[in-house]
Scaffold this motif. Sequence first.
Motif, PDB file in Angstrom:
ATOM      1  N   ARG A 142       0.772  -1.137  -0.003  1.00  0.00           N
ATOM      2  CA  ARG A 142       0.148   0.079   0.002  1.00  0.00           C
ATOM      3  C   ARG A 142       0.956   1.177   0.189  1.00  0.00           C
ATOM      4  O   ARG A 142       0.629   2.258  -0.779  1.00  0.00           O
ATOM      5  CB  ARG A 142      -0.973  -0.042   1.143  1.00  0.00           C
ATOM      6  N   TYR A 143       1.837   1.289   0.784  1.00  0.00           N
ATOM      7  CA  TYR A 143       2.819   2.356   0.946  1.00  0.00           C
ATOM      8  C   TYR A 143       3.450   2.737  -0.568  1.00  0.00           C
ATOM      9  O   TYR A 143       3.507   3.734  -0.819  1.00  0.00           O
ATOM     10  CB  TYR A 143       3.967   2.134   1.849  1.00  0.00           C
ATOM     11  N   LEU A 144       3.968   1.671  -0.839  1.00  0.00           N
ATOM     12  CA  LEU A 144       4.473   1.854  -2.564  1.00  0.00           C
ATOM     13  C   LEU A 144       3.463   2.262  -3.584  1.00  0.00           C
ATOM     14  O   LEU A 144       3.778   3.232  -4.187  1.00  0.00           O
ATOM     15  CB  LEU A 144       5.034   0.643  -2.974  1.00  0.00           C
ATOM     16  N   ILE A 145       2.244   1.709  -3.310  1.00  0.00           N
ATOM     17  CA  ILE A 145       1.369   2.345  -4.368  1.00  0.00           C
ATOM     18  C   ILE A 145       0.806   3.987  -4.078  1.00  0.00           C
ATOM     19  O   ILE A 145       0.742   4.805  -4.863  1.00  0.00           O
ATOM     20  CB  ILE A 145      -0.023   1.601  -4.134  1.00  0.00           C
ATOM     21  N   THR A 146       0.538   4.074  -2.982  1.00  0.00           N
ATOM     22  CA  THR A 146       0.165   5.347  -2.374  1.00  0.00           C
ATOM     23  C   THR A 146       1.209   6.544  -2.608  1.00  0.00           C
ATOM     24  O   THR A 146       0.926   7.760  -2.706  1.00  0.00           O
ATOM     25  CB  THR A 146      -0.469   5.508  -1.024  1.00  0.00           C
ATOM     26  N   PHE A 177       9.930   3.694   4.716  1.00  0.00           N
ATOM     27  CA  PHE A 177       8.573   3.034   5.115  1.00  0.00           C
ATOM     28  C   PHE A 177       8.645   3.039   6.675  1.00  0.00           C
ATOM     29  O   PHE A 177       9.624   2.589   7.166  1.00  0.00           O
ATOM     30  CB  PHE A 177       8.527   1.595   4.560  1.00  0.00           C
ATOM     31  N   CYS A 178       7.505   3.684   7.207  1.00  0.00           N
ATOM     32  CA  CYS A 178       7.395   3.756   8.817  1.00  0.00           C
ATOM     33  C   CYS A 178       6.184   3.402   9.416  1.00  0.00           C
ATOM     34  O   CYS A 178       5.953   3.981  10.189  1.00  0.00           O
ATOM     35  CB  CYS A 178       8.284   5.013   9.185  1.00  0.00           C
ATOM     36  N   PHE A 186      13.424   0.822   9.064  1.00  0.00           N
ATOM     37  CA  PHE A 186      14.510   0.485   8.174  1.00  0.00           C
ATOM     38  C   PHE A 186      15.849  -0.045   9.212  1.00  0.00           C
ATOM     39  O   PHE A 186      16.171   0.643   9.884  1.00  0.00           O
ATOM     40  CB  PHE A 186      14.899   1.097   7.240  1.00  0.00           C
ATOM     41  N   SER A 187      16.228  -1.471   9.164  1.00  0.00           N
ATOM     42  CA  SER A 187      17.262  -1.857   9.858  1.00  0.00           C
ATOM     43  C   SER A 187      18.407  -1.914   8.668  1.00  0.00           C
ATOM     44  O   SER A 187      18.660  -2.905   7.938  1.00  0.00           O
ATOM     45  CB  SER A 187      17.103  -3.285  10.421  1.00  0.00           C
ATOM     46  N   LYS A 188      19.499  -0.752   8.899  1.00  0.00           N
ATOM     47  CA  LYS A 188      20.629  -0.766   7.976  1.00  0.00           C
ATOM     48  C   LYS A 188      21.537  -1.962   8.171  1.00  0.00           C
ATOM     49  O   LYS A 188      22.010  -2.571   7.539  1.00  0.00           O
ATOM     50  CB  LYS A 188      21.180   0.429   8.239  1.00  0.00           C
ATOM     51  N   PHE A 229      12.903  -4.440   7.935  1.00  0.00           N
ATOM     52  CA  PHE A 229      12.139  -3.577   8.643  1.00  0.00           C
ATOM     53  C   PHE A 229      11.939  -4.244  10.189  1.00  0.00           C
ATOM     54  O   PHE A 229      11.542  -5.378  10.175  1.00  0.00           O
ATOM     55  CB  PHE A 229      10.919  -3.035   7.809  1.00  0.00           C
ATOM     56  N   LYS A 230      12.082  -3.619  11.165  1.00  0.00           N
ATOM     57  CA  LYS A 230      11.868  -3.969  12.596  1.00  0.00           C
ATOM     58  C   LYS A 230      10.844  -3.069  13.317  1.00  0.00           C
ATOM     59  O   LYS A 230      10.760  -1.812  13.144  1.00  0.00           O
ATOM     60  CB  LYS A 230      13.087  -4.173  13.237  1.00  0.00           C
TER      61      LYS A 230
END
Length: 234
Positions: free
Chosen positions: A195-199, A211-212, A218-220, A230-231
Motif C-alpha cells: 500500500r505504501y509503495l502504491i500511495t 517506510f515507517c 528500516f534496519s541498516k 524492517f523491524k
Amino acid sequence: MKILLSPAKTFSKNPIQESASCLFPKESSILVNRLKKLSLKDIEEGMRVSPQIAKSVYSYYENFDCETYQAWSLYDGQAFKGLDAMTIDAKHFDYVREHLLIMSGLYGLVRAFDGISKYRLEMQDKTIKDLYLFWKKPIHDFLADEWIINLASHEYSKILNPKLNILTIDFLQTLNGQTKSISMHTKKARGMMARYLITHHIKNPIDIKSFCEDGYSFSKVLSSDTHFVFKKVI
C-alpha cells in the motif's frame, strides 16, 4: 518495477465482479481442466484439507468462471487487510495496474484488476502436478526485464529465478525481548508495504527505506542491497 504479493486462501465477503482476462489463460485452463476431474476424496487427501473445505473447493471448480471477481477485491487474509485495497483512491489505480502482481498456483501471476474465480491451489500443492516446474518459465519470462520488489512468502517467492533483479523485503518483530518474524504481523506488514509503495508511487527501490508504517523502521545493520529488513517492537 513489479511488486509481488502472495495470494490468500480466504476470500472477501464483498468482492467486486470483474470479467477482465488474466495473463496466462492457456496455462490456467490446463490446470482447471485437471482440477475439474478430481473427486472430493482426491481434493481432501491431495490438498490435505477437511471434508468441509474439500466440498467448497470441489464447488469452486464445478462452477469455475460462472462468477469472476476483481482479484485484489477477492483475496482476504492478513496481507490484504494490510493492503486495504478498497480504500485506495482511484488516482493511484494507474500505478496499481502497472506495478502490482499477486502470485498464484492457479493463475501464475494476477494483476489487481484481473477477473478471477474462487479457487484453492497453493503453489506447493502437487495434487495435479509440480506447479513450481509448470509456472517457472512463464513467470520468469514475464518478469525477466523487471526490477522486482518481493513481498511474497517463501512458498511463492522460491519460484523466482535468482537471475532476476529481486529486492526481497522482510519484517521482524520484537516481543518480550525476542526478535523474530511473527507470521500474522509479517503478513500484514507485507500488505502495508505494498500500500505504501502504491500511495507514494515509489519507483526507486532506495525510497522504500523511508517506510515507517505501524512502528516499523528500516534496519541498516540487517539489510543489504538485495534484502531490506524492517523491524518494530510489539
